[in-house]
Scaffold this active site. Structure first.
Site, mmCIF file in Angstrom:
data_model
loop_
_atom_site.group_PDB
_atom_site.id
_atom_site.type_symbol
_atom_site.label_atom_id
_atom_site.label_comp_id
_atom_site.label_asym_id
_atom_site.label_seq_id
_atom_site.Cartn_x
_atom_site.Cartn_y
_atom_site.Cartn_z
ATOM 1 N N ASP A 89 3.315 7.408 0.682
ATOM 2 C CA ASP A 89 4.665 6.826 1.127
ATOM 3 C C ASP A 89 4.927 5.641 0.043
ATOM 4 O O ASP A 89 5.796 5.091 0.310
ATOM 5 C CB ASP A 89 4.624 6.308 2.261
ATOM 6 C CG ASP A 89 3.240 5.607 2.926
ATOM 7 O OD1 ASP A 89 2.057 6.233 2.415
ATOM 8 O OD2 ASP A 89 3.125 4.225 3.230
ATOM 9 N N ARG A 106 10.609 8.622 -1.459
ATOM 10 C CA ARG A 106 9.050 8.618 -1.638
ATOM 11 C C ARG A 106 8.401 10.045 -1.660
ATOM 12 O O ARG A 106 9.201 10.967 -0.857
ATOM 13 C CB ARG A 106 8.278 7.852 -0.511
ATOM 14 C CG ARG A 106 8.918 6.243 -0.504
ATOM 15 C CD ARG A 106 8.715 5.750 1.067
ATOM 16 N NE ARG A 106 9.629 4.478 1.016
ATOM 17 C CZ ARG A 106 9.038 3.286 0.750
ATOM 18 N NH1 ARG A 106 7.929 3.039 0.786
ATOM 19 N NH2 ARG A 106 9.907 2.272 0.977
ATOM 20 N N ASP A 133 6.549 -1.213 -3.558
ATOM 21 C CA ASP A 133 5.590 -1.826 -2.650
ATOM 22 C C ASP A 133 4.333 -2.407 -2.830
ATOM 23 O O ASP A 133 3.261 -1.916 -2.922
ATOM 24 C CB ASP A 133 5.179 -0.456 -1.600
ATOM 25 C CG ASP A 133 6.224 -0.251 -0.466
ATOM 26 O OD1 ASP A 133 7.441 -1.055 -0.590
ATOM 27 O OD2 ASP A 133 6.158 0.535 0.361
ATOM 28 N N GLY A 177 9.458 0.527 8.912
ATOM 29 C CA GLY A 177 9.193 -0.017 10.093
ATOM 30 C C GLY A 177 9.519 -1.603 10.129
ATOM 31 O O GLY A 177 9.625 -2.234 11.378
ATOM 32 N N ARG A 178 9.895 -2.100 9.082
ATOM 33 C CA ARG A 178 10.285 -3.543 8.959
ATOM 34 C C ARG A 178 11.296 -3.583 7.794
ATOM 35 O O ARG A 178 11.417 -4.610 7.134
ATOM 36 C CB ARG A 178 9.002 -4.496 8.912
ATOM 37 C CG ARG A 178 8.276 -3.913 7.569
ATOM 38 C CD ARG A 178 7.439 -4.955 6.997
ATOM 39 N NE ARG A 178 6.191 -4.946 6.202
ATOM 40 C CZ ARG A 178 5.567 -5.734 5.704
ATOM 41 N NH1 ARG A 178 5.703 -7.069 5.859
ATOM 42 N NH2 ARG A 178 4.630 -5.129 4.669
ATOM 43 N N ASP A 206 5.621 -6.135 13.956
ATOM 44 C CA ASP A 206 6.332 -6.782 14.637
ATOM 45 C C ASP A 206 8.078 -6.933 13.749
ATOM 46 O O ASP A 206 8.927 -7.418 13.926
ATOM 47 C CB ASP A 206 5.909 -8.356 14.528
ATOM 48 C CG ASP A 206 5.708 -8.924 13.223
ATOM 49 O OD1 ASP A 206 5.794 -8.238 12.256
ATOM 50 O OD2 ASP A 206 5.267 -9.971 13.091
ATOM 51 N N GLY A 207 7.705 -6.139 12.733
ATOM 52 C CA GLY A 207 8.952 -5.549 11.802
ATOM 53 C C GLY A 207 9.340 -6.991 11.064
ATOM 54 O O GLY A 207 10.289 -6.961 10.332
ATOM 55 N N ARG A 235 15.230 -6.282 -2.111
ATOM 56 C CA ARG A 235 14.750 -5.492 -3.228
ATOM 57 C C ARG A 235 16.084 -4.591 -3.712
ATOM 58 O O ARG A 235 16.715 -4.101 -2.994
ATOM 59 C CB ARG A 235 13.693 -4.858 -3.229
ATOM 60 C CG ARG A 235 13.196 -4.139 -2.025
ATOM 61 C CD ARG A 235 11.855 -3.630 -2.099
ATOM 62 N NE ARG A 235 11.591 -2.722 -1.186
ATOM 63 C CZ ARG A 235 10.424 -2.141 -0.788
ATOM 64 N NH1 ARG A 235 9.237 -2.521 -1.462
ATOM 65 N NH2 ARG A 235 10.298 -1.175 0.130
ATOM 66 N N LYS A 240 13.379 -6.152 3.210
ATOM 67 C CA LYS A 240 12.198 -6.093 3.851
ATOM 68 C C LYS A 240 11.639 -7.236 4.862
ATOM 69 O O LYS A 240 11.874 -8.494 4.141
ATOM 70 C CB LYS A 240 11.236 -5.926 2.697
ATOM 71 C CG LYS A 240 9.887 -5.457 3.100
ATOM 72 C CD LYS A 240 8.929 -5.263 1.671
ATOM 73 C CE LYS A 240 7.396 -4.827 2.216
ATOM 74 N NZ LYS A 240 6.786 -4.333 0.809
#
Ligand code: AMP
Ligand code: MG
Length: 503
Positions: free
Chosen positions: A263, A195, A273, A104-105, A137-138, A188, A125
């Protein structure tokens, strides 16, 4: 998934930073991504670049500090050969299933072949909204991206498999969080971003051939030694082994991931993450720092077990590939999952032996370690420094700096017991102490230090961040000028400390 066409006019400029990007994920499993472009940012500024990692990618760091390089790291340009994609995934979050999460971002720019010949994902990211953004908002906040950079590189220096951090660029654009905060983009690098949740998403599409292609792609990238015979069961077995080993490593250094949703669990066996993660100061298996983990599902001591739960979710997606007879498939997958606990246990116990300078295995070692951990817990002793103090005591230069160590000596004679056990092995005490210091870090990113470094960085002072980064990326090398980085959190800090997710 249908590819949403991006008009030529919307395409960002392509620049050459010396990467020759592949797009094997996008090509092998087109159903699992959406081609998408990063959103431009007004004033990109390079905050930190990992020059060593750039070189591991075969990249001249100068190419990334140039204006073209910074444009790529900010998402204002794309590197030659890149087909940026938002990856689709689902996930069990705190036990409940979310069928559609995805990047999503974030965006996968493509894959680079590193100098060691491995294919590595280059991933942004904080690069703007995508079709997976839902209400978000990404964007990403500077503080948490610097935290991810710091923790990823600390984990790498601790020899723990992890996604790495290549760069953080500030965007010159404030974003709305708890008030207005500076925005940033993290680049990254990972063995892959596949995942458990990617498999869950694929399985829900209802076409087993997509799961098969995803599994074949994963095997080729991460477990190329697996042969054709029974390959999907072997794949499950390989992931179970890699994750058992990974979580054992976390437990050995006192790391709490904080949000072990499916995830956030890779099939490569790398940690990924770093949101509400933290290193534990005072030893207590119940430790939780994450603001959203009310039930303590992802507490320090729960990590091994919850990891097995996550692996069972992976196994479910593979059943039709393991055996066309579903009963046989379940039996076979269960047998593999049943190996997890003993695999984890032996990784962990062997790791503990090494931390305590022991080379042989004795039946009583488990209780020796158990007694030590009980003492640490009961006395709220500092986990990381205890092992350095133990090594120091072998050299006869324990200077009594650490109260917890005094407790160990006094309380029940644990140190004498350990000394007797070492005596049985008869190895030179100096040698044992040196070996212990090579596995027990002096410096980990302690929460109070991370907080102070990120606070300073978000107000424009990067000195504390750089000093802490230098300490935690050479964690075994004790330096007298860095003594304050080895010290436990000030009294009362742990109880009030909270980490936030998705920031
Ligand atoms: P995370 O907590 O970072 O593992 O993210 C969980 C899910 O939320 C993923 O699908 C992310 O892409 C999504 N997400 C987190 N933050 C944002 C954001 N600011 N905008 C859009 N999506 C987000
Ligand atoms: Mg995540």
């Amino acid at each position: 998934m249908t590819t949403i066409p991006v008009g030529a006019d919307d395409r960002l400029p392509m620049v050459d930073v010396g990467w020759s990007l592949d797009n094997t994920f996008a090509t092998d499993v087109p159903e699992l991504h959406v081609e998408w472009q990063p959103a431009s940012v007004p004033e990109p500024e390079l905050v930190t670049l990992n020059a060593d990692l750039a070189r591991e990618l075969g990249t001249d760091p100068g190419a990334l500090t140039s204006s073209d390089g910074v444009a790529v790291l900010a998402g204002n340009a794309t590197p030659v050969g890149s087909r940026p994609t938002a990856m689709a995934y689902a996930g069990h979050q705190f036990g409940g299933f979310s069928p559609r999460l995805g990047d999503g971002r974030a965006l996968l720019l493509g894959e680079v072949t590193g100098v060691d010949g491995r294919l590595l994902d280059i991933h942004l990211k904080g690069s703007g909204r995508t079709p997976f953004s839902r209400g978000g908002d990404g964007r990403a906040e500077l503080g948490p991206m610097l935290r991810e950079f710091l923790v990823a590189e600390a984990m790498h220096a601790l020899n723990i498999p992890t996604a790495r951090a290549l760069a953080v660029v500030s965007t010159g654009q404030d974003i709305e969080r708890r008030g207005n905060v500076p925005g940033a983009v993290l680049t990254r690098v990972a063995a892959s971003h596949i995942r458990v949740g990617t498999f869950e998403y694929a399985a829900r599409l209802g076409d087993i051939e997509v799961v098969r292609r995803l599994a074949d792609h994963s095997i080729q990238r991460h477990y190329a030694g697996i042969s054709d015979d029974g390959r999907y069961l072997a794949f499950l077995d390989a992931v179970v082994g890699a994750q058992a080993s990974l979580v054992a490593e976390w437990m050995l250094v006192g790391f709490i991931h904080g949000v072990m949703n499916t995830d956030n669990v890779t099939v490569s066996g790398e940690s990924i993450d770093y949101g509400p993660c933290a290193f534990m100061d005072r030893y207590d298996p119940k430790t939780v720092f994450s603001s959203i983990d009310h039930g303590g599902r992802y507490a320090f001591g729960n990590q091994p077990e919850v990891n097995l739960w996550n692996l069972a979710r992976l196994a479910e997606t593979l059943l039709p590939l393991i055996d066309s007879n579903s009963e046989h498939a379940v039996t076979a997958a269960t047998e593999v999952l049943d190996t997890y606990t003993s695999r984890f246990g032996s990784y962990w116990l062997n790791g503990m032996r090494t931390k305590l300078g022991l080379v042989d295995s004795e039946a009583a070692d488990e209780s020796l370690v158990g007694e030590l951990l009980d003492l640490l817990r009961v006395n709220s002793a500092d986990y990381t420094s205890t092992f350095r103090h133990l090594a120091r005591s072998l050299r006869g230069d324990d200077d009594g700096r650490d109260a917890s160590f005094g407790v160990l000596g006094g309380g029940g004679g644990w140190v004498e017991k350990w000394n007797r056990r070492l005596g049985q092995e008869g190895r030179d005490r100096e040698t044992v102490a040196d070996e212990m210091d090579r596995v027990n870090p002096a410096y980990v990113p302690r929460n109070h230090l991370v907080e102070a470094a990120l606070d300073a960085a978000t107000s424009g002072d990067f000195e504390p961040f750089n000093a802490l980064l230098a300490a935690v990326t050479a964690p075994f090398e004790e330096r007298s000028d860095l003594a304050r980085f080895a010290e436990p959190a000030p009294e009362g800090f742990d109880g009030s400390f909270t980490t936030y997710c998705g920031t």
